[in-house]
Design a protein around this motif. Structure first.
Motif, PDB file in Angstrom:
ATOM      1  N   GLU A  59       0.870  -0.948  -0.069  1.00 11.95           N
ATOM      2  CA  GLU A  59      -0.059   0.017   0.064  1.00 11.95           C
ATOM      3  C   GLU A  59       1.042   1.301  -0.024  1.00 11.95           C
ATOM      4  O   GLU A  59       0.553   2.262  -0.587  1.00 11.95           O
ATOM      5  CB  GLU A  59      -0.949  -0.178   1.148  1.00 11.95           C
ATOM      6  N   ASN A  60       2.053   1.312   0.741  1.00 12.79           N
ATOM      7  CA  ASN A  60       2.750   2.474   0.747  1.00 12.79           C
ATOM      8  C   ASN A  60       3.675   2.627  -0.421  1.00 12.79           C
ATOM      9  O   ASN A  60       3.806   3.874  -1.017  1.00 12.79           O
ATOM     10  CB  ASN A  60       3.852   2.438   1.942  1.00 12.79           C
ATOM     11  N   LEU A  61       4.079   1.566  -1.235  1.00 10.29           N
ATOM     12  CA  LEU A  61       5.042   1.644  -2.354  1.00 10.29           C
ATOM     13  C   LEU A  61       4.062   2.029  -3.528  1.00 10.29           C
ATOM     14  O   LEU A  61       4.337   3.050  -4.329  1.00 10.29           O
ATOM     15  CB  LEU A  61       5.623   0.355  -2.638  1.00 10.29           C
ATOM     16  N   TYR A  62       2.822   1.367  -3.639  1.00  6.80           N
ATOM     17  CA  TYR A  62       2.212   1.575  -4.992  1.00  6.80           C
ATOM     18  C   TYR A  62       0.976   2.570  -4.767  1.00  6.80           C
ATOM     19  O   TYR A  62       0.084   2.549  -5.791  1.00  6.80           O
ATOM     20  CB  TYR A  62       1.986   0.302  -5.503  1.00  6.80           C
ATOM     21  N   ASN A  63       0.730   2.913  -3.658  1.00  2.00           N
ATOM     22  CA  ASN A  63      -0.669   3.756  -3.533  1.00  2.00           C
ATOM     23  C   ASN A  63      -1.904   3.231  -4.044  1.00  2.00           C
ATOM     24  O   ASN A  63      -2.711   3.744  -4.730  1.00  2.00           O
ATOM     25  CB  ASN A  63      -0.240   5.181  -4.111  1.00  2.00           C
TER      26      ASN A  63
END
Length: 114
Positions: A59-63
């Motif tokens: 979730e943090n890397l690829y939004n």
């Protein structure tokens, strides 16, 4: 701490992603139902990573919004080869694979930063 080692970009995983990204309709007792398109992507992750850590990192890397995480552990395979020095034996590393299901409409483009 980085739990994701690399994304899985193979023919098999691409086929799974393409198949899950299409909305499907099916019949149940004469009633037509539709299954929403939820894209699935694969990653090689660290063997000590759990599902919550994998979910938060994707979730943090690829939004994107992650709905589900499935994990599989693979044992290291033994290998041997014959050389001039004789028989050399070794073992490949064990690894863990994670299949991540995203919310309908979310996608990940692995080739965006090439």
């Amino acid at each position: 701490m980085a739990f994701i080692i690399k994304p899985l970009v193979t023919e098999k995983m691409t086929k799974i992603t393409d198949k899950s990204s299409v909305e499907r309709s099916y019949k149940v007792k004469g009633e037509v139902r539709t299954k929403a398109a939820e894209a699935r992507y694969g990653f090689i992750v660290r063997p000590d990573a759990n599902k919550l850590q994998i979910k938060s990192e994707v979730e943090n890397l690829y939004n994107v919004t992650v709905l589900n995480v499935n994990t599989m552990r693979y044992a290291g395979k033994r290998s041997s080869r014959y050389t001039k020095a004789g028989l050399i034996r070794g073992q490949k590393n064990a690894f863990k694979k994670a299949i991540v299901t995203l919310k309908a409409g979310d996608t990940i483009d692995f080739y965006s930063n090439i």
